[in-house]
Design an enzyme around this catalytic site. Structure first.
Site, PDB file in Angstrom:
ATOM      1  N   TYR A  19     -33.386 -17.229   0.488  1.00 14.30           N
ATOM      2  CA  TYR A  19     -32.003 -16.826   0.817  1.00 14.30           C
ATOM      3  C   TYR A  19     -31.858 -15.309   0.941  1.00 14.30           C
ATOM      4  O   TYR A  19     -31.025 -14.835   1.720  1.00 14.30           O
ATOM      5  CB  TYR A  19     -30.996 -17.431  -0.180  1.00 14.30           C
ATOM      6  CG  TYR A  19     -30.865 -18.916   0.050  1.00 14.30           C
ATOM      7  CD1 TYR A  19     -30.142 -19.406   1.136  1.00 14.30           C
ATOM      8  CD2 TYR A  19     -31.515 -19.830  -0.771  1.00 14.30           C
ATOM      9  CE1 TYR A  19     -30.067 -20.764   1.392  1.00 14.30           C
ATOM     10  CE2 TYR A  19     -31.448 -21.194  -0.530  1.00 14.30           C
ATOM     11  CZ  TYR A  19     -30.717 -21.654   0.546  1.00 14.30           C
ATOM     12  OH  TYR A  19     -30.656 -22.999   0.806  1.00 14.30           O
TER      13      TYR A  19
ATOM     14  N   ARG B 250     -32.744 -14.657   4.439  1.00  8.95           N
ATOM     15  CA  ARG B 250     -31.682 -15.083   5.357  1.00  8.95           C
ATOM     16  C   ARG B 250     -30.478 -14.150   5.269  1.00  8.95           C
ATOM     17  O   ARG B 250     -29.814 -13.872   6.269  1.00  8.95           O
ATOM     18  CB  ARG B 250     -31.280 -16.522   5.032  1.00  8.95           C
ATOM     19  CG  ARG B 250     -32.439 -17.481   5.280  1.00  8.95           C
ATOM     20  CD  ARG B 250     -32.019 -18.903   5.273  1.00  8.95           C
ATOM     21  NE  ARG B 250     -30.991 -19.118   6.255  1.00  8.95           N
ATOM     22  CZ  ARG B 250     -30.048 -20.059   6.140  1.00  8.95           C
ATOM     23  NH1 ARG B 250     -30.037 -20.850   5.094  1.00  8.95           N
ATOM     24  NH2 ARG B 250     -29.150 -20.195   7.070  1.00  8.95           N
TER      25      ARG B 250
ATOM     26  N   HIS C 120     -20.469 -25.315   3.499  1.00  7.64           N
ATOM     27  CA  HIS C 120     -21.795 -25.265   2.861  1.00  7.64           C
ATOM     28  C   HIS C 120     -22.027 -23.956   2.107  1.00  7.64           C
ATOM     29  O   HIS C 120     -23.172 -23.592   1.836  1.00  7.64           O
ATOM     30  CB  HIS C 120     -22.902 -25.474   3.910  1.00  7.64           C
ATOM     31  CG  HIS C 120     -22.952 -26.879   4.443  1.00  7.64           C
ATOM     32  ND1 HIS C 120     -23.720 -27.270   5.519  1.00  7.64           N
ATOM     33  CD2 HIS C 120     -22.325 -28.009   4.029  1.00  7.64           C
ATOM     34  CE1 HIS C 120     -23.568 -28.562   5.749  1.00  7.64           C
ATOM     35  NE2 HIS C 120     -22.709 -29.041   4.864  1.00  7.64           N
TER      36      HIS C 120
HETATM   37  N1  APR Z   1     -25.828 -23.080  21.994  1.00  3.09           N
HETATM   38  C1  APR Z   1     -25.347 -24.282  21.595  1.00  3.09           C
HETATM   39  N2  APR Z   1     -26.027 -25.139  20.832  1.00  3.09           N
HETATM   40  C2  APR Z   1     -27.248 -24.769  20.427  1.00  3.09           C
HETATM   41  C3  APR Z   1     -27.832 -23.526  20.780  1.00  3.09           C
HETATM   42  C4  APR Z   1     -27.068 -22.669  21.613  1.00  3.09           C
HETATM   43  N3  APR Z   1     -27.518 -21.482  22.014  1.00  3.09           N
HETATM   44  N4  APR Z   1     -29.069 -23.460  20.237  1.00  3.09           N
HETATM   45  C5  APR Z   1     -29.263 -24.602  19.566  1.00  3.09           C
HETATM   46  N5  APR Z   1     -28.171 -25.409  19.676  1.00  3.09           N
HETATM   47  C6  APR Z   1     -27.926 -26.724  19.089  1.00  3.09           C
HETATM   48  C7  APR Z   1     -29.171 -27.574  18.945  1.00  3.09           C
HETATM   49  O1  APR Z   1     -29.402 -28.308  20.135  1.00  3.09           O
HETATM   50  C8  APR Z   1     -28.812 -28.476  17.781  1.00  3.09           C
HETATM   51  O2  APR Z   1     -28.173 -29.674  18.224  1.00  3.09           O
HETATM   52  O3  APR Z   1     -27.452 -26.526  17.787  1.00  3.09           O
HETATM   53  C9  APR Z   1     -27.807 -27.641  16.981  1.00  3.09           C
HETATM   54  C10 APR Z   1     -28.341 -27.117  15.657  1.00  3.09           C
HETATM   55  O4  APR Z   1     -28.627 -28.191  14.807  1.00  3.09           O
HETATM   56  P1  APR Z   1     -29.242 -27.988  13.347  1.00  3.09           P
HETATM   57  O5  APR Z   1     -30.391 -27.051  13.411  1.00  3.09           O
HETATM   58  O6  APR Z   1     -29.485 -29.331  12.772  1.00  3.09           O
HETATM   59  O7  APR Z   1     -28.068 -27.214  12.558  1.00  3.09           O
HETATM   60  P2  APR Z   1     -26.751 -27.826  11.893  1.00  3.09           P
HETATM   61  O8  APR Z   1     -26.266 -29.015  12.645  1.00  3.09           O
HETATM   62  O9  APR Z   1     -25.818 -26.695  11.695  1.00  3.09           O
HETATM   63  O10 APR Z   1     -27.297 -28.299  10.496  1.00  3.09           O
HETATM   64  C11 APR Z   1     -26.400 -28.849   9.567  1.00  3.09           C
HETATM   65  O11 APR Z   1     -28.090 -28.946   7.912  1.00  3.09           O
HETATM   66  O12 APR Z   1     -29.901 -28.144   6.744  1.00  3.09           O
HETATM   67  C12 APR Z   1     -28.547 -28.254   6.760  1.00  3.09           C
HETATM   68  O13 APR Z   1     -27.090 -27.024   5.467  1.00  3.09           O
HETATM   69  C13 APR Z   1     -27.795 -26.950   6.671  1.00  3.09           C
HETATM   70  O14 APR Z   1     -25.595 -26.460   7.518  1.00  3.09           O
HETATM   71  C14 APR Z   1     -26.863 -27.001   7.852  1.00  3.09           C
HETATM   72  C15 APR Z   1     -26.781 -28.480   8.161  1.00  3.09           C
END
Ligand code: APR
Length: 235
Positions: free
Chosen positions: A57, A60, A110
């Protein structure tokens, strides 16, 4: 109800911050390809190796401090200021880019990298740039300092307020989230039950794509300003 009074509820995820240089979790080169969730994002992982979790963290936090909001963040800030009705922003992100992009009262379900939390007494205070397991809680003086981040197996923040907002939503937008983590992944159903128009804005269809009435695919920095422009044109 007058159009101008419509309530907009927005859920965001890591995809909205991707173009600001912050890694997503589940994309090919995402954070969960490099770190094990059970090591760095669970209470059990923290109990086993607090140094490792703080290092994760701290890195990050440093990366986030160097990042700037992109056009998607600023478009949502502008929407909040210009829309005559209420615009609620709920984020799964722990960065502060919505606020830096001009958004207010963002619900960080979160948690946030800016916060420190005492695992012994629940006291909260602003996180220093670098946290360590030896840091003492300013309230109870125990060395149980942790990042104020909601880990897997823990209850996300603001859930009561979030469900109240979803029950009143006229428009629900989900931006940049893969739809794989609950309870956020089920917000679209709540909003739909409340009669809201539902729209997904993402690079690709998410796991829950079929639940949305409308889909806009592309990079957040392009499709979000487009969408907010369309919304504001109706105000
Ligand atoms: N513009 C729009 N969407 C995007 C872009 C972009 N430039 N780049 C990536 N994405 C999309 C990806 O296609 C994916 O569907 O964003 C999404 C990110 O998904 P995750 O990595 O799973 O992130 P998130 O959904 O925020 O994760 C949820 O998981 O691990 C936990 O606590 C963590 O808050 C997080 C939660």
């Amino acid at each position: 109800m007058e159009k101008s009074a419509e309530k907009i509820v927005i859920l965001t995820g890591a995809g909205i911050s991707a173009e600001s240089g912050l890694g997503t979790f589940r994309d090919e080169d995402g954070l969960w390809a490099k770190h094990r969730i059970e090591d760095v994002a669970t209470p059990e992982g923290f109990a086993r190796d607090p140094d490792l979790v703080h290092a994760f963290y701290n890195a990050r936090r440093a990366q986030s401090a160097d990042a700037s909001p992109n056009a998607a963040h600023t478009a949502l800030g502008e929407l909040q200021r210009s829309w005559p009705g209420e615009v609620v922003i709920i984020t799964q992100n722990v960065d502060g880019l919505h606020e830096q992009g001009g958004a207010e009262a963002v619900l960080h379900m979160h948690g946030t990298l800016d916060g420190a939390l005492c695992a012994a007494c629940d006291h909260r205070w602003p996180a220093p740039a670098s946290m360590s397991p030896t840091e003492l809680c300013p309230a109870c003086a125990q060395p149980r300092t942790r990042p104020d981040i909601v880990w897997f197996g823990e209850m996300p923040y603001f859930m009561e307020a979030i469900y109240d907002h979803l029950a009143e939503a006229d428009i629900f937008a989900s931006i940049g989230t893969s739809g794989q983590v609950y309870p956020a992944a089920a917000f679209v159903q709540e909003a739909q039950m409340a009669g809201a128009h539902t729209v997904e804005l993402n690079l690709e269809p998410s796991a829950g794509a079929s639940s949305f009435a409308e889909s806009r695919l592309g990079r957040a920095s392009e499709i979000v300003p487009h969408w907010t422009g369309d919304i504001l044109a109706r105000a």
